[in-house]
Design a protein around this motif. Structure first.
Motif, PDB file in Angstrom:
ATOM      1  N   TYR A 134     -62.584 -40.915  -4.049  1.00 57.19           N
ATOM      2  CA  TYR A 134     -62.833 -41.552  -2.753  1.00 57.19           C
ATOM      3  C   TYR A 134     -61.528 -42.139  -2.215  1.00 57.19           C
ATOM      4  CZ  TYR A 134     -67.758 -41.299  -4.146  1.00 57.19           C
ATOM      5  OH  TYR A 134     -69.006 -40.855  -4.538  1.00 57.19           O
ATOM      6  N   ASN A 135     -61.103 -41.646  -1.042  1.00 55.10           N
ATOM      7  CA  ASN A 135     -59.943 -42.196  -0.354  1.00 55.10           C
ATOM      8  C   ASN A 135     -60.474 -43.061   0.785  1.00 55.10           C
ATOM      9  OD1 ASN A 135     -57.737 -42.732   1.275  1.00 55.10           O
ATOM     10  ND2 ASN A 135     -56.905 -40.655   1.189  1.00 55.10           N
ATOM     11  N   THR A 136     -60.354 -44.369   0.619  1.00 58.56           N
ATOM     12  CA  THR A 136     -60.962 -45.271   1.606  1.00 58.56           C
ATOM     13  C   THR A 136     -60.084 -45.479   2.843  1.00 58.56           C
ATOM     14  OG1 THR A 136     -60.082 -47.208   0.474  1.00 58.56           O
ATOM     15  CG2 THR A 136     -62.276 -46.460  -0.183  1.00 58.56           C
ATOM     16  N   ASN A 137     -58.966 -44.781   2.890  1.00 57.19           N
ATOM     17  CA  ASN A 137     -58.177 -44.782   4.132  1.00 57.19           C
ATOM     18  C   ASN A 137     -57.797 -46.189   4.563  1.00 57.19           C
ATOM     19  OD1 ASN A 137     -56.864 -43.344   6.106  1.00 57.19           O
ATOM     20  ND2 ASN A 137     -58.682 -42.956   7.342  1.00 57.19           N
ATOM     21  N   GLY A 138     -57.335 -46.987   3.577  1.00 52.97           N
ATOM     22  CA  GLY A 138     -56.912 -48.344   3.900  1.00 52.97           C
ATOM     23  C   GLY A 138     -57.969 -49.387   3.629  1.00 52.97           C
ATOM     24  N   GLY A 139     -59.157 -48.970   3.231  1.00 53.83           N
ATOM     25  CA  GLY A 139     -60.222 -49.919   2.943  1.00 53.83           C
ATOM     26  C   GLY A 139     -60.257 -50.298   1.473  1.00 53.83           C
ATOM     27  N   ARG A 163     -71.627 -42.585  -4.770  1.00 58.38           N
ATOM     28  CA  ARG A 163     -71.651 -44.045  -4.847  1.00 58.38           C
ATOM     29  C   ARG A 163     -72.210 -44.636  -3.555  1.00 58.38           C
ATOM     30  NH1 ARG A 163     -70.211 -45.296  -9.860  1.00 58.38           N
ATOM     31  NH2 ARG A 163     -68.351 -44.294 -10.710  1.00 58.38           N
ATOM     32  N   SER A 164     -73.003 -45.672  -3.730  1.00 56.43           N
ATOM     33  CA  SER A 164     -73.578 -46.354  -2.559  1.00 56.43           C
ATOM     34  C   SER A 164     -72.653 -47.439  -2.029  1.00 56.43           C
ATOM     35  CB  SER A 164     -74.931 -46.964  -2.937  1.00 56.43           C
ATOM     36  OG  SER A 164     -74.785 -47.893  -4.003  1.00 56.43           O
ATOM     37  N   THR A 165     -71.534 -47.628  -2.747  1.00 57.92           N
ATOM     38  CA  THR A 165     -70.570 -48.651  -2.325  1.00 57.92           C
ATOM     39  C   THR A 165     -70.007 -48.316  -0.944  1.00 57.92           C
ATOM     40  OG1 THR A 165     -69.936 -48.989  -4.623  1.00 57.92           O
ATOM     41  CG2 THR A 165     -68.434 -49.836  -2.942  1.00 57.92           C
ATOM     42  N   ILE A 166     -70.039 -49.273  -0.037  1.00 59.28           N
ATOM     43  CA  ILE A 166     -69.475 -49.086   1.304  1.00 59.28           C
ATOM     44  C   ILE A 166     -68.124 -49.797   1.358  1.00 59.28           C
ATOM     45  CG2 ILE A 166     -69.740 -49.614   3.762  1.00 59.28           C
ATOM     46  CD1 ILE A 166     -72.746 -49.391   3.361  1.00 59.28           C
ATOM     47  N   PRO A 167     -67.056 -49.033   1.586  1.00 59.94           N
ATOM     48  CA  PRO A 167     -65.739 -49.671   1.648  1.00 59.94           C
ATOM     49  C   PRO A 167     -65.622 -50.589   2.873  1.00 59.94           C
ATOM     50  CG  PRO A 167     -65.595 -47.390   2.353  1.00 59.94           C
ATOM     51  CD  PRO A 167     -66.995 -47.584   1.858  1.00 59.94           C
ATOM     52  N   VAL A 168     -64.763 -51.572   2.738  1.00 56.92           N
ATOM     53  CA  VAL A 168     -64.570 -52.554   3.819  1.00 56.92           C
ATOM     54  C   VAL A 168     -63.124 -52.503   4.274  1.00 56.92           C
ATOM     55  CG1 VAL A 168     -64.610 -55.006   4.402  1.00 56.92           C
ATOM     56  CG2 VAL A 168     -66.357 -54.055   2.871  1.00 56.92           C
ATOM     57  N   LYS A 169     -62.940 -52.497   5.621  1.00 53.06           N
ATOM     58  CA  LYS A 169     -61.599 -52.527   6.192  1.00 53.06           C
ATOM     59  C   LYS A 169     -61.636 -53.447   7.404  1.00 53.06           C
ATOM     60  CE  LYS A 169     -58.003 -49.430   8.000  1.00 53.06           C
ATOM     61  NZ  LYS A 169     -57.653 -48.024   8.327  1.00 53.06           N
ATOM     62  N   THR A 182     -65.551 -50.477  11.215  1.00 55.58           N
ATOM     63  CA  THR A 182     -66.884 -50.262  10.648  1.00 55.58           C
ATOM     64  C   THR A 182     -66.900 -48.895   9.971  1.00 55.58           C
ATOM     65  OG1 THR A 182     -67.954 -51.604  12.359  1.00 55.58           O
ATOM     66  CG2 THR A 182     -69.341 -50.025  11.154  1.00 55.58           C
ATOM     67  N   PHE A 183     -67.351 -48.859   8.742  1.00 59.02           N
ATOM     68  CA  PHE A 183     -67.413 -47.612   7.987  1.00 59.02           C
ATOM     69  C   PHE A 183     -68.446 -46.676   8.610  1.00 59.02           C
ATOM     70  CE2 PHE A 183     -69.392 -45.233   4.395  1.00 59.02           C
ATOM     71  CZ  PHE A 183     -68.300 -44.431   4.060  1.00 59.02           C
ATOM     72  N   ALA A 184     -68.026 -45.399   8.868  1.00 56.30           N
ATOM     73  CA  ALA A 184     -68.901 -44.448   9.550  1.00 56.30           C
ATOM     74  C   ALA A 184     -69.249 -43.234   8.697  1.00 56.30           C
ATOM     75  CB  ALA A 184     -68.251 -43.998  10.854  1.00 56.30           C
ATOM     76  N   GLY A 185     -68.885 -43.262   7.389  1.00 57.99           N
ATOM     77  CA  GLY A 185     -69.233 -42.144   6.515  1.00 57.99           C
ATOM     78  C   GLY A 185     -68.006 -41.521   5.880  1.00 57.99           C
ATOM     79  N   THR A 219     -67.756 -27.183  -6.083  1.00 57.84           N
ATOM     80  CA  THR A 219     -67.304 -26.141  -6.999  1.00 57.84           C
ATOM     81  C   THR A 219     -65.883 -26.410  -7.511  1.00 57.84           C
ATOM     82  OG1 THR A 219     -66.515 -24.805  -5.135  1.00 57.84           O
ATOM     83  CG2 THR A 219     -68.758 -24.398  -5.939  1.00 57.84           C
ATOM     84  N   GLY A 220     -65.389 -27.610  -7.269  1.00 61.18           N
ATOM     85  CA  GLY A 220     -64.059 -27.970  -7.721  1.00 61.18           C
ATOM     86  C   GLY A 220     -63.823 -29.453  -7.468  1.00 61.18           C
ATOM     87  N   ASP A 221     -62.655 -29.926  -7.778  1.00 63.69           N
ATOM     88  CA  ASP A 221     -62.318 -31.321  -7.504  1.00 63.69           C
ATOM     89  C   ASP A 221     -62.284 -31.567  -6.003  1.00 63.69           C
ATOM     90  OD1 ASP A 221     -62.041 -31.571 -10.223  1.00 63.69           O
ATOM     91  OD2 ASP A 221     -59.850 -31.480 -10.210  1.00 63.69           O
ATOM     92  N   ILE A 222     -62.830 -32.671  -5.552  1.00 66.93           N
ATOM     93  CA  ILE A 222     -62.803 -33.001  -4.121  1.00 66.93           C
ATOM     94  C   ILE A 222     -62.399 -34.442  -3.934  1.00 66.93           C
ATOM     95  CG2 ILE A 222     -64.604 -31.321  -3.552  1.00 66.93           C
ATOM     96  CD1 ILE A 222     -66.525 -33.696  -3.153  1.00 66.93           C
ATOM     97  N   THR A 223     -61.859 -34.744  -2.762  1.00 69.62           N
ATOM     98  CA  THR A 223     -61.555 -36.119  -2.367  1.00 69.62           C
ATOM     99  C   THR A 223     -62.226 -36.389  -1.030  1.00 69.62           C
ATOM    100  OG1 THR A 223     -59.415 -36.135  -3.494  1.00 69.62           O
ATOM    101  CG2 THR A 223     -59.744 -37.779  -1.773  1.00 69.62           C
ATOM    102  N   LEU A 224     -63.130 -37.335  -1.003  1.00 68.00           N
ATOM    103  CA  LEU A 224     -63.806 -37.754   0.225  1.00 68.00           C
ATOM    104  C   LEU A 224     -62.998 -38.853   0.890  1.00 68.00           C
ATOM    105  CD1 LEU A 224     -67.491 -37.823  -1.079  1.00 68.00           C
ATOM    106  CD2 LEU A 224     -66.337 -36.007   0.172  1.00 68.00           C
ATOM    107  N   VAL A 225     -62.817 -38.728   2.198  1.00 71.44           N
ATOM    108  CA  VAL A 225     -61.997 -39.685   2.948  1.00 71.44           C
ATOM    109  C   VAL A 225     -62.898 -40.499   3.882  1.00 71.44           C
ATOM    110  CG1 VAL A 225     -60.049 -39.954   4.529  1.00 71.44           C
ATOM    111  CG2 VAL A 225     -60.041 -38.117   2.835  1.00 71.44           C
ATOM    112  N   ALA A 226     -62.685 -41.825   3.864  1.00 75.58           N
ATOM    113  CA  ALA A 226     -63.499 -42.714   4.716  1.00 75.58           C
ATOM    114  C   ALA A 226     -63.210 -42.466   6.179  1.00 75.58           C
ATOM    115  CB  ALA A 226     -63.230 -44.155   4.327  1.00 75.58           C
ATOM    116  N   LYS A 227     -64.279 -42.516   7.001  1.00 78.48           N
ATOM    117  CA  LYS A 227     -64.180 -42.355   8.457  1.00 78.48           C
ATOM    118  C   LYS A 227     -64.490 -43.690   9.107  1.00 78.48           C
ATOM    119  CE  LYS A 227     -66.311 -39.609  12.169  1.00 78.48           C
ATOM    120  NZ  LYS A 227     -67.337 -38.585  12.454  1.00 78.48           N
TER     121      LYS A 227
END
Length: 212
Positions: free
Chosen positions: A154-159, A176-182, A186-189, A204-212
């Motif tokens: 999870y890349n929280t993009n500064g959060g 994870r249900s954790t909502i990052p805070v910045k 406001t976190f949008a997904g 099907t492989g390693d992934i990184t989700l980035v906060a919007k």
């Protein structure tokens, strides 16, 4: 053969060594109950007295070693005594491997073989070993489980941080249900590669989700 000792003359004892199956000759004692050597083979005898020398014997022992053949947790080596049955160790080794693609392969221990390349079991754990010989026993394995593991980061993009997870191929992972805070936002997904993440997509492989 018997020897003759002359008064005040040194006698060199015979260098002939007797043999006894399962035993190693150590030397000569002066009593049939002796356990320590008084005269080595070929030693000098100087006493002016008749004597009968008795052979001192040491029973033979043999090392039994264990090789896990790619595994870990090998039993400690054991000692086999001539003419006595040895109970092999009941310790079970383990084996797991992970390749560069995250594939985990687990193995089941089947028993012990007398060759590293053998696929047939010669001895089970805890079996009896009766041979009067040193031996190295090699673990025999069979594959049981092979799975793929993927990192979900999870890349929280500064959060605030969100802890990464591990996804097993074929299993459903609950994110994870954790909502990052910045501050000021406001976190949008989550997005994946710049696109809103579709939670029905199979990983099907390693992934990184980035906060919007």
């Amino acid at each position: 053969s018997n020897q003759t000792k002359w008064k005040n003359q040194t006698l060199k004892l015979s260098t002939t060594k007797p043999t006894r199956t399962g035993y190693t000759f150590q030397g000569w004692g002066t009593s049939s109950s002796d356990t320590s050597v008084d005269y080595a083979s070929g030693a000098n005898y100087t006493a002016n007295a008749s004597i009968t020398l008795y052979a001192i014997w040491k029973i033979n022992t043999y090392a039994v070693k264990y090789n896990t053949n790619g595994g870990s947790g090998a039993p400690a080596s054991q000692t086999k005594t001539y003419g006595k049955t040895l109970t092999l160790s009941s310790t079970i080794p383990t084996r797991t491997s992970v390749d560069d693609n995250g594939t985990i392969t687990e193995y089941t221990f089947r028993g012990w073989a007398t060759s590293s390349t053998s696929t047939s079991v010669a001895y089970k754990a805890g079996a009896s070993y009766t041979a009067n010989a040193a031996i190295t026993l090699y673990a025999v394995w069979s594959k049981t489980i092979s799975v793929n593991l993927y990192d979900v980061s999870y890349n929280t993009n500064g959060g605030s941080d969100v802890i990464s997870q591990i996804k097993i191929k074929g299993d459903t992972l609950k994110l994870r249900s954790t909502i990052p805070v910045k501050n000021g936002y406001t976190f949008a997904g989550w997005t994946l590669d710049g696109v809103d993440y579709d939670f029905t997509t199979e990983v099907t492989g390693d992934i990184t989700l980035v906060a919007k």
